[in-house]
Every structure is written in structure tokens, then in C-alpha cells.
Enzyme design. Sequence first.
Site, PDB file in Angstrom:
ATOM      1  CG  ASP A 248      -2.213   0.710   1.028  1.00 28.08           C
ATOM      2  OD1 ASP A 248      -2.398   1.254  -0.073  1.00 28.08           O
ATOM      3  OD2 ASP A 248      -3.032   0.748   1.950  1.00 28.08           O
TER       4      ASP A 248
ATOM      5  CB  CYS B 164      -6.626   7.120  -0.983  1.00 30.63           C
ATOM      6  SG  CYS B 164      -8.233   6.517  -1.541  1.00 30.63           S
TER       7      CYS B 164
ATOM      8  CG  HIS C 203      -6.202  -1.035   5.375  1.00 28.52           C
ATOM      9  ND1 HIS C 203      -5.035  -1.667   5.012  1.00 28.52           N
ATOM     10  CD2 HIS C 203      -6.266   0.084   4.603  1.00 28.52           C
ATOM     11  CE1 HIS C 203      -4.431  -0.962   4.059  1.00 28.52           C
ATOM     12  NE2 HIS C 203      -5.151   0.113   3.802  1.00 28.52           N
TER      13      HIS C 203
ATOM     14  CG  ASN D 209      -1.648   2.554   4.684  1.00 28.29           C
ATOM     15  OD1 ASN D 209      -2.610   1.812   4.759  1.00 28.29           O
ATOM     16  ND2 ASN D 209      -1.031   2.812   3.543  1.00 28.29           N
TER      17      ASN D 209
HETATM   18 ZN    ZN Z   1      -4.887   1.203   2.020  1.00 31.37          ZN
END
Ligand code: ZN
Length: 304
Positions: free
Chosen positions: A16, A240, A207, A249
Site C-alpha cells: 500500500d 488513496c 485498515h 496509512n
Molecule cells: Zn490502504
Amino acid sequence: MHLPSKVTICEVGLRDGLQNEARILQTSEKLELANGLIAAGFKVIEIGSFMSPKAVPQMADTDKLFSLLHQIDGVELRALIANKKGIERAINCKCRKVKLNVSASRRHNLANLNRTPEESVAGFGEIVSLAVQHGIEVSGSISMPFGSPWEGNIPLESVQAIVEAYLEVGITEISLSDASGMAVPNKVYSVCSSMKESYPQVKWWLHFHNTRGMAMANILAAMQAGITRFDSSFGGLGGCPFVPGATGNVSSEDLVHMMDEMGIRTGIDIVRLIELARKVRHMVGHDTDSYILKAGRSKDLIRK
Ligand code: ZN
């Protein structure tokens, strides 16, 4: 406060985090990071994804990375997949754990894939049976269950329908992923409490992205609701695609530090993790959203 005595943290920075970086790391650098994470005590690590290399060039070497990594008993190395091609790649490189994803936003799913989230999940059945045949475990994630940029509020019933679709195809490990950073603590508490009560057989993960500075508060709320598994990313890397300017994150070192200070066990060595996060910051070549990398540990302030 109802707090757990221990939690499990999955490091998602290699996937990510790095998928949002302009600089594509070399496989040897990723290998160094993955081994560093294992040495720091992580028992669950998201190594990469099997997406189209054209769409996500940062993850093109995930197969190579899996074949170079030593699989260690008790350490789960997982990858994100989107389709049958993904599970075939997982089989070929001996990846033993994959994660599927669907959006909780009906409008998002209909616009992109021309099907409802439940129809998408029902379509995962073939992937699951192929995985099971090859001894690969499959988990599922639901993005934006706490709010979406398309419709704002997501009704609880919509999330439940997706959970039931996952259970229908045999997936009992599910992650609720606040990719857009719209979750707030009271919503997290109510959704998690209700999910835990309705589906006690599910192994839940949370998450959180720290898009609006609420990730830690959301994790605290989730722990109050009995959730003990959380994703985080070294250095706080991530982003994102749907949220312009979104930060990453929640940072792993911030999260482990909070747990340490609260007396909640993680099994992770914070000193090694901080060293690793510094290395990551150097590799990506820019400052990141990590409080601990800036301020250091609380403990380090105490005069001897
Ligand atoms: Zn994520």
C-alpha cells in the site's frame, strides 16, 4: 477502557505504501525491507500485489520477491490480487496467502465494474476454489465501509451483504479498509461491534489511512469493540487514488509506539522498526507522515 492485552499488526508498506511512490524500488531494496520487517518481529506482512504491471508498475516484481523470500513458519506473507490471473501468479511463485478486495460503494463498483459489490464477491468463487486446490489461503477486504466519496454514508446493511457474500464463497477472514480516510471513531465502534456480534466466525482486520488525522482514534475505538488486528505502513507511506492530496496509512512506528506505551503487546521491536522506517524514508527520497520519525519515542525524553 476495554483494551486487549495484545494485538497483531500487519505491515502493508511494501504494497500500500510503495504502490503510491514515484520512485520504483529495486527488488533487492524491497527484499532488504521485508527481511528487516521479519527481524523486527512482524508476523504478517503484505509483500505486494499481482495486478497488471502496466497499471501498477511499482508492484511488477512481486512474483520475483516471493520467490526470493524465505518462507518462515509463523510468518504470513500475503499479496493483494484482483482476478484469476492474480491467483495463477500466486501459485507460480509459491505465495501462500492472498487478499481480494471489493468496494462497499455500490456506485463505485457499478461505475467501474458494472456489477454490485455482492456480484463482484460472488464472482470470486472460482478464485477461491483454485486457491484451495493449491493450499493458498484467501482473505477478503471491503474498502470504504465507514463512508465513501461516492455516496457519503454507507448503510450497515450494505456492508453486511458483502460480508455474507464473502462467507458464501468460503472467505472468513475480512478486512474493513478505510481507504478514503472518512471513518470516525463512533462509527468505527458501532460498525465493528455490530460485525463482531453478527459474524463471530470472522477473523477481522482493520485498515486505516490517516488521511484526516483520525487513524489512531479509530484504532482505539476498534479495540474498544474487540478488534485486535490492524494494518499499518512503515513511515506512514501510502495514499488513496480517489482522494487528492491524501496522506498515507497510519504509520507502523506510531502505532507500535502507542501500543508499547499502553502496555499492549505487539511482538514488534520498536527500535528496529524505527531504524527500518528511516531507511524507507531514505529510499523513497522524501519526508513522510510519521510522528515518531520526527519526535522520537516518549521514553527517549526521560532523563537518566
Ligand atoms: Zn490502504
